[in-house]
Design an enzyme around this catalytic site. Structure first.
Site, PDB file in Angstrom:
ATOM      1  N   GLU A 101       0.827  -1.206   0.000  1.00 56.46           N
ATOM      2  CA  GLU A 101       0.000   0.000   0.000  1.00 56.46           C
ATOM      3  C   GLU A 101       0.861   1.256   0.000  1.00 56.46           C
ATOM      4  OE1 GLU A 101      -2.971  -0.287  -0.724  1.00 56.46           O
ATOM      5  OE2 GLU A 101      -3.118  -2.444  -0.373  1.00 56.46           O
ATOM      6  N   HIS A 104       1.780   2.187  -3.464  1.00 55.17           N
ATOM      7  CA  HIS A 104       0.797   2.988  -4.197  1.00 55.17           C
ATOM      8  C   HIS A 104       0.976   4.476  -3.900  1.00 55.17           C
ATOM      9  CE1 HIS A 104      -1.334  -0.245  -6.009  1.00 55.17           C
ATOM     10  NE2 HIS A 104      -1.789  -0.756  -4.892  1.00 55.17           N
ATOM     11  N   HIS A 108       1.893   7.352  -6.639  1.00 54.41           N
ATOM     12  CA  HIS A 108       1.139   8.601  -6.758  1.00 54.41           C
ATOM     13  C   HIS A 108       2.082   9.801  -6.755  1.00 54.41           C
ATOM     14  CE1 HIS A 108      -2.008  11.535  -4.952  1.00 54.41           C
ATOM     15  NE2 HIS A 108      -2.089  11.535  -6.265  1.00 54.41           N
TER      16      HIS A 108
END
Length: 229
Positions: A101, A104, A108
């Site tokens: 996670e 991610h 971004h």
């Protein structure tokens, strides 16, 4: 009797079986390794915070979410949300999921192309996943003319839902690759813990492959039904 058409038998039912297998696989793998503590003793929250700070993302929060396997990154709130077992756990599964996670969040920040493209497609995909199939079958019931128009519109809308699933695959695989590299390179895992961590993340990735297969199967079914007209 379009509810039992050839497309359903050839595409949708096999894809559904694959989805069930993938879901059982990820749950089984998670349950296995969530009971195996990592040797270095870091919690998922500690790993996520450290990896974010190392990437210059001190503004991204690490929060505890509710429920099992509810882990996700929220780009709007800039928050990595980890389920209780992952947030507070020191298991191999906890570290792998937390790092994934975090991957991610780093994607971004880096402007990772596939993630940016997925975010662009999301509004149309969300609309298409809700209305594409209903519009198609409304058109299937109607006669030629308006019925055909509804069917074509339904297929066009559902295509964006399929496209979203396809774009999701490189996003998820890249996040897992980043996670393993960060955990191993940062010394959060020992060499013998890398393989089981990959097993956890690969099992999770299989659910996205299965979701893509199901979306493609549904699209092929719609196209076959449209061919009857």
């Amino acid at each position: 009797m379009f509810f039992f058409d050839t497309g359903l038998i050839l595409f949708v039912i096999p894809a559904f079986i694959f989805v069930m297998y993938a879901q059982n696989k990820v749950k089984g793998t998670y349950q296995k390794y969530v009971r195996v503590p990592s040797k270095r003793g870091f919690t998922g929250a500690q790993v996520a915070r450290a990896l974010l700070d190392k990437s210059g993302l001190s503004d991204v929060r690490v929060e505890k979410s509710k429920g099992e396997l509810s882990d996700h990154y929220d780009p709007r709130k800039k928050a990595v949300r980890l389920s209780p077992n992952v947030h507070d756990g020191t298991s191999i599964a906890s570290l792998g999921i937390a790092a994934h996670e975090t991957g991610h969040a780093i994607q971004h920040a880096d402007g990772y192309f596939a993630l940016s493209l997925r975010n662009m497609v999301f509004p149309a995909a969300s609309f298409g996943s809700k209305l594409g199939v209903p519009l198609f079958f409304i058109g299937f019931i109607f006669a030629e003319g308006m019925g055909t128009t509804f069917m074509d519109l339904g297929i066009a809308l559902f295509f964006f839902a399929v496209l979203f699933q396809i774009i999701t695959l490189p996003v998820e695989f890249n996040a897992s690759t980043r996670a393993v590299a960060a955990l191993e390179g940062g010394g959060y895992l020992t060499s013998d813990e890398v393989k089981p961590t990959k097993q956890v993340l690969n099992a999770a990735a299989m659910t996205y492959v299965a979701a893509t297969a199901m979306a493609l199967a549904q699209l092929l079914r719609l196209i076959m039904l449209r061919g009857r007209r």
